[in-house]
Motif scaffolding. Structure first.
Motif, mmCIF file in Angstrom:
data_model
loop_
_atom_site.group_PDB
_atom_site.id
_atom_site.type_symbol
_atom_site.label_atom_id
_atom_site.label_comp_id
_atom_site.label_asym_id
_atom_site.label_seq_id
_atom_site.Cartn_x
_atom_site.Cartn_y
_atom_site.Cartn_z
ATOM 1 N N MET A 1 0.855 -1.186 0.000
ATOM 2 C CA MET A 1 0.000 0.000 0.000
ATOM 3 C C MET A 1 0.895 1.241 0.000
ATOM 4 S SD MET A 1 -2.973 0.970 2.751
ATOM 5 C CE MET A 1 -3.476 -0.735 2.797
ATOM 6 N N ASP A 2 0.633 2.132 -0.921
ATOM 7 C CA ASP A 2 1.452 3.338 -1.027
ATOM 8 C C ASP A 2 0.720 4.505 -0.358
ATOM 9 O OD1 ASP A 2 3.720 4.850 -2.212
ATOM 10 O OD2 ASP A 2 2.094 5.880 -3.255
ATOM 11 N N ILE A 3 1.327 5.043 0.673
ATOM 12 C CA ILE A 3 0.700 6.144 1.407
ATOM 13 C C ILE A 3 1.607 7.373 1.371
ATOM 14 C CG2 ILE A 3 -0.229 6.910 3.637
ATOM 15 C CD1 ILE A 3 -0.727 4.024 4.373
ATOM 16 N N LYS A 4 1.001 8.494 1.031
ATOM 17 C CA LYS A 4 1.746 9.758 1.037
ATOM 18 C C LYS A 4 1.075 10.727 1.995
ATOM 19 C CE LYS A 4 3.511 9.684 -3.728
ATOM 20 N NZ LYS A 4 3.022 8.361 -4.127
ATOM 21 N N VAL A 5 1.879 11.411 2.764
ATOM 22 C CA VAL A 5 1.346 12.453 3.640
ATOM 23 C C VAL A 5 1.735 13.803 3.045
ATOM 24 C CG1 VAL A 5 1.429 13.490 5.938
ATOM 25 C CG2 VAL A 5 1.419 10.998 5.692
ATOM 26 N N LEU A 6 0.727 14.611 2.771
ATOM 27 C CA LEU A 6 0.944 15.926 2.164
ATOM 28 C C LEU A 6 1.018 16.986 3.246
ATOM 29 C CD1 LEU A 6 -1.858 15.783 -0.597
ATOM 30 C CD2 LEU A 6 0.408 14.727 -0.658
ATOM 31 N N GLY A 7 2.060 17.788 3.210
ATOM 32 C CA GLY A 7 2.167 18.861 4.198
ATOM 33 C C GLY A 7 3.545 19.473 4.151
ATOM 34 N N THR A 8 3.643 20.691 4.595
ATOM 35 C CA THR A 8 4.910 21.408 4.480
ATOM 36 C C THR A 8 5.831 21.196 5.675
ATOM 37 O OG1 THR A 8 3.741 23.355 5.319
ATOM 38 C CG2 THR A 8 4.032 23.200 2.939
ATOM 39 N N GLY A 9 5.562 20.187 6.459
ATOM 40 C CA GLY A 9 6.479 19.848 7.549
ATOM 41 C C GLY A 9 6.056 20.359 8.917
ATOM 42 N N CYS A 10 4.799 20.690 9.059
ATOM 43 C CA CYS A 10 4.329 21.187 10.350
ATOM 44 C C CYS A 10 4.219 20.025 11.353
ATOM 45 C CB CYS A 10 2.969 21.859 10.202
ATOM 46 S SG CYS A 10 1.650 20.709 9.788
ATOM 47 N N ALA A 11 3.960 20.373 12.594
ATOM 48 C CA ALA A 11 3.885 19.357 13.650
ATOM 49 C C ALA A 11 2.784 18.340 13.366
ATOM 50 C CB ALA A 11 3.649 20.041 14.993
ATOM 51 N N GLY A 28 0.360 -4.949 11.340
ATOM 52 C CA GLY A 28 1.140 -5.819 10.473
ATOM 53 C C GLY A 28 0.864 -5.608 8.999
ATOM 54 N N VAL A 29 0.521 -4.369 8.652
ATOM 55 C CA VAL A 29 0.224 -4.058 7.248
ATOM 56 C C VAL A 29 1.458 -3.394 6.623
ATOM 57 C CG1 VAL A 29 -1.252 -2.738 5.678
ATOM 58 C CG2 VAL A 29 -2.218 -3.731 7.760
ATOM 59 N N PRO A 30 1.987 -3.987 5.575
ATOM 60 C CA PRO A 30 3.154 -3.362 4.932
ATOM 61 C C PRO A 30 2.743 -2.116 4.137
ATOM 62 C CG PRO A 30 2.501 -5.335 3.730
ATOM 63 C CD PRO A 30 1.600 -5.246 4.919
ATOM 64 N N VAL A 31 3.377 -1.013 4.432
ATOM 65 C CA VAL A 31 3.063 0.229 3.713
ATOM 66 C C VAL A 31 4.353 0.907 3.258
ATOM 67 C CG1 VAL A 31 0.896 0.661 4.961
ATOM 68 C CG2 VAL A 31 3.041 1.635 5.822
ATOM 69 N N THR A 32 4.232 1.614 2.168
ATOM 70 C CA THR A 32 5.317 2.495 1.736
ATOM 71 C C THR A 32 4.863 3.908 2.046
ATOM 72 O OG1 THR A 32 5.800 0.979 -0.075
ATOM 73 C CG2 THR A 32 6.742 3.179 -0.224
ATOM 74 N N LEU A 33 5.539 4.526 2.990
ATOM 75 C CA LEU A 33 5.097 5.830 3.483
ATOM 76 C C LEU A 33 6.033 6.924 2.973
ATOM 77 C CD1 LEU A 33 2.936 7.070 5.330
ATOM 78 C CD2 LEU A 33 4.446 6.620 7.267
ATOM 79 N N GLY A 34 5.462 7.939 2.341
ATOM 80 C CA GLY A 34 6.279 9.027 1.826
ATOM 81 C C GLY A 34 5.722 10.384 2.221
ATOM 82 N N LYS A 35 6.598 11.381 2.179
ATOM 83 C CA LYS A 35 6.186 12.756 2.486
ATOM 84 C C LYS A 35 6.180 13.575 1.198
ATOM 85 C CE LYS A 35 9.487 13.460 5.502
ATOM 86 N NZ LYS A 35 10.387 14.170 6.458
ATOM 87 N N VAL A 36 5.193 14.436 1.068
ATOM 88 C CA VAL A 36 5.148 15.370 -0.056
ATOM 89 C C VAL A 36 5.126 16.770 0.552
ATOM 90 C CG1 VAL A 36 3.856 16.169 -2.066
ATOM 91 C CG2 VAL A 36 3.905 13.730 -1.509
#
Lengths: 81, 148
Positions: A1-11, A28-36
């Motif tokens: 599962m590909d997950i992206k979190v959108l945000g400019t780096g706030c808390a 136990g869910v494998p995810v690919t987590l990225g920041k945008v």
């Protein structure tokens, strides 16, 4: 599962990433987590309120830290799909 | 919810270019919140006040048949608004670099005052300010600046 979190780096964005990591690990869910973090990339999803969460290319959340239950639902739906 | 749309880099224009574009028929859109506008505002005929916090609900009020120049206090909100409108299919949009702070630094017309530190924080561009200067507002103790 590909997950992206959108945000400019706030808390709240950092907290959202941590929370998704925690829940995915616990379930136990494998995810690919990225920041945008780039504003153009964030806005390419039409998200005005951050943090935003994108799962497999679809925006599922915008604005505020999502609750643990909500994240569990996303992960369960992703595993079932 | 939303899907991804590939957006090209936003068009960015300096305050001097903005004034030229306004003279040619472009529309200035100030996306600062109203409490900010109450303190300091662009003195531009016909400027549209549409706070970023209301843009998602009210972008349908904006014309699509003329160039919109989005402005805020600096850059960030106007750039966000510009990309949001591009996402919504607006093709004639631009972001004013430096926002009201840079506009004030150039001595362009505004109402109210802007703090010295804020105004001096940005350099100017596209040559000297025109002679008509500030109409009803002032930059408090402006300092000479460079030009981009």
């Amino acid at each position: 599962m590909d997950i992206k979190v959108l945000g400019t780096g706030c808390a709240n964005c950092k907290r959202t990433i941590q929370l998704i990591e925690q829940v995915a690990r616990a379930k136990g869910v494998p995810v690919t987590l990225g920041k945008v973090e780039d504003i153009r990339d964030i806005m390419s999803y039409g998200v005005m309120s951050t943090p935003g969460v994108v799962i497999d290319g679809k925006v599922v959340h915008a604005g505020g830290v999502p609750g643990r239950e909500k994240i569990e639902q996303w992960l369960a739906a992703g595993v079932a799909a | 919810m939303n899907s991804r749309v590939e957006l090209p880099p936003a068009r960015e224009v300096c305050p001097t270019a903005t004034r030229r574009l306004l003279a040619e028929g472009a529309q200035l859109v100030d996306v600062r919140e109203l409490y900010e506008v109450a303190q300091t505002a662009f003195d531009v005929p016909g400027v549209v006040l549409l706070p970023l916090s209301e843009l998602q609900q009210r972008h349908g009020e904006l014309p699509r048949d003329r160039l919109l120049v989005l402005a805020c206090q600096g850059d960030e909100r106007a750039l966000k608004a510009t990309y949001f409108l591009m996402y919504q299919g607006f093709t004639q949009v631009a972001c004013m670099q430096g926002g009201l702070a840079k506009w004030a630094r150039k001595g362009f017309p505004m109402c109210g005052t802007i703090p010295l530190a804020e105004a001096a924080a940005t350099s100017c561009c596209c040559g000297p300010a025109p002679a008509d200067g500030a109409a009803c507002g002032t930059v408090v103790a402006p300092t000479p600046g460079s030009c981009c």
